[in-house]
Motif scaffolding. Structure first.
Motif, PDB file in Angstrom:
ATOM      1  N   ALA A  85      -3.946  -4.000  10.650  1.00  0.00           N
ATOM      2  CA  ALA A  85      -4.832  -5.050  10.152  1.00  0.00           C
ATOM      3  C   ALA A  85      -5.210  -4.816   8.694  1.00  0.00           C
ATOM      4  CB  ALA A  85      -6.088  -5.122  11.019  1.00  0.00           C
ATOM      5  N   ASP A  86      -5.325  -3.538   8.295  1.00  0.00           N
ATOM      6  CA  ASP A  86      -5.732  -3.208   6.931  1.00  0.00           C
ATOM      7  C   ASP A  86      -4.560  -3.082   5.972  1.00  0.00           C
ATOM      8  OD1 ASP A  86      -8.322  -3.124   7.875  1.00  0.00           O
ATOM      9  OD2 ASP A  86      -8.341  -0.941   8.108  1.00  0.00           O
ATOM     10  N   LEU A  87      -3.342  -3.295   6.449  1.00  0.00           N
ATOM     11  CA  LEU A  87      -2.125  -3.159   5.625  1.00  0.00           C
ATOM     12  C   LEU A  87      -2.032  -1.765   5.027  1.00  0.00           C
ATOM     13  CD1 LEU A  87      -2.164  -6.601   3.731  1.00  0.00           C
ATOM     14  CD2 LEU A  87      -1.397  -6.092   6.058  1.00  0.00           C
ATOM     15  N   ASP A  88      -2.319  -0.775   5.836  1.00  0.00           N
ATOM     16  CA  ASP A  88      -2.326   0.614   5.362  1.00  0.00           C
ATOM     17  C   ASP A  88      -0.924   1.195   5.470  1.00  0.00           C
ATOM     18  OD1 ASP A  88      -2.895   3.172   4.609  1.00  0.00           O
ATOM     19  OD2 ASP A  88      -4.235   3.629   6.286  1.00  0.00           O
ATOM     20  N   ALA A  89      -0.087   0.845   4.528  1.00  0.00           N
ATOM     21  CA  ALA A  89       1.302   1.311   4.536  1.00  0.00           C
ATOM     22  C   ALA A  89       1.396   2.827   4.431  1.00  0.00           C
ATOM     23  CB  ALA A  89       2.070   0.660   3.392  1.00  0.00           C
ATOM     24  N   ASP A  90       0.418   3.460   3.801  1.00  0.00           N
ATOM     25  CA  ASP A  90       0.455   4.912   3.633  1.00  0.00           C
ATOM     26  C   ASP A  90       0.281   5.650   4.950  1.00  0.00           C
ATOM     27  OD1 ASP A  90       0.746   4.548   0.905  1.00  0.00           O
ATOM     28  OD2 ASP A  90      -1.409   4.588   0.537  1.00  0.00           O
ATOM     29  N   ALA A  91      -0.183   4.958   5.989  1.00  0.00           N
ATOM     30  CA  ALA A  91      -0.353   5.580   7.303  1.00  0.00           C
ATOM     31  C   ALA A  91       0.920   5.519   8.141  1.00  0.00           C
ATOM     32  CB  ALA A  91      -1.502   4.900   8.056  1.00  0.00           C
ATOM     33  N   VAL A  92       1.992   4.942   7.585  1.00  0.00           N
ATOM     34  CA  VAL A  92       3.211   4.680   8.343  1.00  0.00           C
ATOM     35  C   VAL A  92       4.350   5.567   7.842  1.00  0.00           C
ATOM     36  CG1 VAL A  92       4.905   2.917   8.971  1.00  0.00           C
ATOM     37  CG2 VAL A  92       2.485   2.321   8.777  1.00  0.00           C
ATOM     38  N   THR A  93       5.124   6.115   8.767  1.00  0.00           N
ATOM     39  CA  THR A  93       6.255   6.981   8.438  1.00  0.00           C
ATOM     40  C   THR A  93       7.574   6.226   8.428  1.00  0.00           C
ATOM     41  OG1 THR A  93       5.116   8.896   9.380  1.00  0.00           O
ATOM     42  CG2 THR A  93       7.497   9.077   9.112  1.00  0.00           C
ATOM     43  N   ALA A  94       7.798   5.355   9.394  1.00  0.00           N
ATOM     44  CA  ALA A  94       9.059   4.608   9.489  1.00  0.00           C
ATOM     45  C   ALA A  94       9.273   3.786   8.220  1.00  0.00           C
ATOM     46  CB  ALA A  94       9.042   3.714  10.718  1.00  0.00           C
ATOM     47  N   GLU A  95      10.380   4.013   7.533  1.00  0.00           N
ATOM     48  CA  GLU A  95      10.606   3.408   6.223  1.00  0.00           C
ATOM     49  C   GLU A  95      10.605   1.889   6.263  1.00  0.00           C
ATOM     50  OE1 GLU A  95      11.373   4.662   2.777  1.00  0.00           O
ATOM     51  OE2 GLU A  95       9.936   5.959   3.803  1.00  0.00           O
ATOM     52  N   CYS A  96      11.235   1.299   7.268  1.00  0.00           N
ATOM     53  CA  CYS A  96      11.315  -0.165   7.321  1.00  0.00           C
ATOM     54  C   CYS A  96       9.921  -0.770   7.499  1.00  0.00           C
ATOM     55  CB  CYS A  96      12.243  -0.613   8.443  1.00  0.00           C
ATOM     56  SG  CYS A  96      11.766  -0.012  10.094  1.00  0.00           S
ATOM     57  N   LEU A  97       9.131  -0.180   8.387  1.00  0.00           N
ATOM     58  CA  LEU A  97       7.785  -0.679   8.639  1.00  0.00           C
ATOM     59  C   LEU A  97       6.867  -0.404   7.452  1.00  0.00           C
ATOM     60  CD1 LEU A  97       5.966  -2.042  10.710  1.00  0.00           C
ATOM     61  CD2 LEU A  97       5.575   0.199  11.767  1.00  0.00           C
ATOM     62  N   ARG A  98       7.027   0.765   6.837  1.00  0.00           N
ATOM     63  CA  ARG A  98       6.222   1.102   5.664  1.00  0.00           C
ATOM     64  C   ARG A  98       6.494   0.139   4.515  1.00  0.00           C
ATOM     65  NH1 ARG A  98       6.368   4.189   1.008  1.00  0.00           N
ATOM     66  NH2 ARG A  98       8.582   4.675   1.263  1.00  0.00           N
ATOM     67  N   HIS A  99       7.764  -0.151   4.256  1.00  0.00           N
ATOM     68  CA  HIS A  99       8.103  -1.066   3.162  1.00  0.00           C
ATOM     69  C   HIS A  99       7.598  -2.479   3.433  1.00  0.00           C
ATOM     70  CE1 HIS A  99      10.494   0.926   0.036  1.00  0.00           C
ATOM     71  NE2 HIS A  99      10.842   1.784   0.984  1.00  0.00           N
ATOM     72  N   ALA A 100       7.672  -2.923   4.685  1.00  0.00           N
ATOM     73  CA  ALA A 100       7.181  -4.266   5.007  1.00  0.00           C
ATOM     74  C   ALA A 100       5.674  -4.357   4.782  1.00  0.00           C
ATOM     75  CB  ALA A 100       7.542  -4.629   6.447  1.00  0.00           C
ATOM     76  N   LEU A 101       4.935  -3.367   5.274  1.00  0.00           N
ATOM     77  CA  LEU A 101       3.487  -3.378   5.080  1.00  0.00           C
ATOM     78  C   LEU A 101       3.118  -3.198   3.605  1.00  0.00           C
ATOM     79  CD1 LEU A 101       2.013  -1.383   8.095  1.00  0.00           C
ATOM     80  CD2 LEU A 101       1.674  -3.794   7.563  1.00  0.00           C
ATOM     81  N   MET A 102       3.895  -2.384   2.897  1.00  0.00           N
ATOM     82  CA  MET A 102       3.626  -2.168   1.480  1.00  0.00           C
ATOM     83  C   MET A 102       3.844  -3.459   0.691  1.00  0.00           C
ATOM     84  SD  MET A 102       5.106   0.958  -0.852  1.00  0.00           S
ATOM     85  CE  MET A 102       6.812   0.573  -0.393  1.00  0.00           C
ATOM     86  N   GLY A 103       4.917  -4.179   1.007  1.00  0.00           N
ATOM     87  CA  GLY A 103       5.162  -5.450   0.335  1.00  0.00           C
ATOM     88  C   GLY A 103       4.066  -6.456   0.621  1.00  0.00           C
ATOM     89  N   LEU A 104       3.600  -6.482   1.856  1.00  0.00           N
ATOM     90  CA  LEU A 104       2.529  -7.402   2.221  1.00  0.00           C
ATOM     91  C   LEU A 104       1.224  -7.001   1.540  1.00  0.00           C
ATOM     92  CD1 LEU A 104       1.844  -9.881   3.848  1.00  0.00           C
ATOM     93  CD2 LEU A 104       1.548  -8.438   5.864  1.00  0.00           C
ATOM     94  N   ARG A 105       0.946  -5.716   1.501  1.00  0.00           N
ATOM     95  CA  ARG A 105      -0.273  -5.232   0.834  1.00  0.00           C
ATOM     96  C   ARG A 105      -0.253  -5.576  -0.661  1.00  0.00           C
ATOM     97  NH1 ARG A 105      -0.020   0.947   0.151  1.00  0.00           N
ATOM     98  NH2 ARG A 105       1.348   0.224  -1.545  1.00  0.00           N
ATOM     99  N   ASP A 106       0.871  -5.350  -1.320  1.00  0.00           N
ATOM    100  CA  ASP A 106       0.938  -5.454  -2.779  1.00  0.00           C
ATOM    101  C   ASP A 106       1.202  -6.863  -3.280  1.00  0.00           C
ATOM    102  OD1 ASP A 106       0.530  -2.753  -2.783  1.00  0.00           O
ATOM    103  OD2 ASP A 106       2.622  -2.225  -3.203  1.00  0.00           O
ATOM    104  N   ARG A 107       1.826  -7.717  -2.445  1.00  0.00           N
ATOM    105  CA  ARG A 107       2.213  -9.050  -2.913  1.00  0.00           C
ATOM    106  C   ARG A 107       1.777 -10.185  -1.991  1.00  0.00           C
ATOM    107  NH1 ARG A 107       6.387  -5.592  -4.550  1.00  0.00           N
ATOM    108  NH2 ARG A 107       7.223  -5.560  -2.425  1.00  0.00           N
ATOM    109  N   GLY A 108       1.355  -9.862  -0.775  1.00  0.00           N
ATOM    110  CA  GLY A 108       1.009 -10.912   0.170  1.00  0.00           C
ATOM    111  C   GLY A 108       2.223 -11.676   0.667  1.00  0.00           C
TER     112      GLY A 108
END
Length: 494
Positions: free
Chosen positions: A330-353
């Motif tokens: 819910a918080d788009l906390d990509a830094d809490a995620v290890t799996a690269e595909c999931l981390r990149h998806a959350l990171m993109g959503l966090r940084d760009r919406g």
């Protein structure tokens, strides 16, 4: 009968010339910024910026025609304005009910059909008839015929309706990004500066990071974004339409969903530009057809099914998914995620919406499906975290397509997949701590193991579907299934 001098009220997703020009070009225009609407949900910070920037740019561009009122709520603004207004049908059930109440109060004079989609709602209802199962392909072909798009008389160009099989290439090897021009990015101006200042001052509950405005919010910007896509990116769009690369967030995608959903770009303008590129030999048929299918097919289909299925559709939960969304999600906390595909998806959503459709469906949606996240909560999350996630967009995309929570009213099978799919369609797995080939152990891919957990949990549903029966047969051959199921039952780390 509406008076000829009745002002026209525009919602923030009705800002294009299709709404306020033509037969309405003589009317005064009312625009409203409501802090109550901004505070109603926990939106992505960049989404709030886009909406306010779009409203204020519209007020500037319309000049003396426009009155922009900044107030606590819509009703207060209409009462202050002091005259009944004309409005087009809003784009959500809640907004439609609200407008009807305003009409009963005498604040709205009349409600007109929505002009920002290709097909009128009444025409879709005639097409839908008494169907209980829907196939997008049927609707898409009818749309092509109706609007004479990519047609040679009664036949489709190339003698095929759909080139989807040619639009599924894996990302190019030994490259970090596609070798194509960057997407159009608008130049921020003093309006954007003031929006950012006002959002800081309002201190609204938001999610995600602030950042530069990446998407067109005016008709002129939308035309520039469309032209750049058609001229420089459409030729490679189809080939890697479904691919993901860690260092290329936009790939060949158009980034036109925001201006389309704000109403500043009409879908038929985008469709006609793409078809012209094919007719002139500037883009291959597979790419053009794939792009047109997304807009004239899928986008229109989602819009109409939102209304056709009704407001209660979002409550469907046929797979009985009850897991609350975790805080890191819910918080788009990509830094809490290890799996690269999931981390990149959350990171993109966090940084760009924004992320493209495969990350939405086959990474984020796939993870949510496997973990049984509650579909209504998930729909709300997609609608607020994505900058293009307006209220009508997400119910059918999430409840129907992504989570199969409607039991198959919209899609013929659940879109669940293991790590092999992500490995084939991305460059993420090579740098990941998890192995897409492993389903058991500390380095087991959460998508691979999660896939078998999903198949086990919904065995009866999948076994009775000809498109998913093979998955159950594959599961029955696993000798370590019990261990995999127990591992996934207790997994906390992704």
């Amino acid at each position: 009968m509406t008076r000829d001098d009745t002002p026209l009220w525009l919602f923030a997703d009705q800002l294009g010339s299709a709404v306020h020009s033509g037969e309405h070009a003589h009317r005064e225009v009312l625009l409203i910024e409501s802090t109550a609407a901004l505070r109603k949900r926990r939106y992505h910070r960049q989404k709030l910026h886009i909406v306010l920037s779009a409203l204020r740019h519209a007020a500037r561009d319309l000049g003396e025609r426009a009155t922009l009122i900044q107030t606590g709520n819509y009703t207060d603004a209409l009462e202050r304005f002091g005259r009944p207004v004309l409005v087009h049908q809003p784009t959500s059930f809640a907004a439609e009910r609200f407008v009807h109440r305003l009409q009963q109060q005498g604040l709205v004079a009349d409600i007109l059909p929505t002009p920002t989609f290709a097909l009128p709602r009444a025409d879709f209802e005639a097409w839908a008839g008494d169907r209980t199962r829907f196939r997008m392909e049927d609707f898409y072909r009818d749309q092509r015929r109706r609007f004479d798009v990519l047609m040679n008389g009664a036949d489709p160009v190339g003698n095929r309706w759909n080139f989807d099989e040619e639009n599924r290439e894996s990302p190019p090897k030994k490259q970090k990004a596609l070798d194509i021009p960057a997407p159009y990015q608008p130049r921020e101006d003093e309006i954007d500066d003031q929006v950012r200042h006002d959002l800081d001052r309002l201190d609204l509950p938001t999610v995600g990071a602030d950042g530069p405005r990446l998407f067109a919010v005016t008709p002129k910007e939308a035309q520039r974004a469309l032209k750049r896509f058609i001229d420089t990116r459409l030729p490679t769009f189809g080939r890697w339409e479904d691919a993901m690369m860690g260092q290329d967030w936009a790939m060949s995608h158009s980034l036109l969903s925001v201006p389309l959903n704000l109403g500043v770009l009409h879908p038929l303008d985008a469709v006609e530009a793409a078809e012209q590129a094919y007719r002139q030999g500037d883009a291959p048929l597979a790419a053009v057809e794939g792009f047109i299918r997304q807009i004239l097919g899928w986008r229109e289909y989602m819009w109409h099914l939102y209304w056709h299925f009704g407001e209660k559709y979002v409550d469907n939960n046929k797979l009985e998914a009850r897991t609350p969304l975790p805080d890191w999600w819910a918080d788009l906390d990509a830094d809490a995620v290890t799996a690269e595909c999931l981390r990149h998806a959350l990171m993109g959503l966090r940084d760009r919406g924004w992320t493209h459709h495969i990350q939405r469906l086959m990474v984020l949606g796939n993870h949510a499906l496997q973990r049984g996240y509650h579909p209504r909560q998930l729909t709300e999350w997609y609608a607020t975290a994505y900058v293009d996630g307006f209220r009508w967009v997400m119910p059918t995309n999430v409840v129907g397509m992504s989570q199969h929570a409607d039991g198959g009213m919209l899609a013929t099978k659940p879109y669940a997949a293991g790590g092999a799919y992500i490995n084939r369609m991305s460059d993420h797995c090579g740098d990941c701590a998890y192995d897409p080939k492993k389903r058991l152990g500390d380095d087991a891919c959460p998508f691979t193991a999660g896939y078998w957990g999903f198949v086990h949990r919904h065995r009866d549903l999948l076994e009775n579907n000809i498109r998913t029966r093979r998955a159950v047969q594959g599961m029955d051959r696993l000798k370590d299934l019990d261990a995999v199921i127990e591992q996934e039952r207790t997994r906390e780390r992704f």
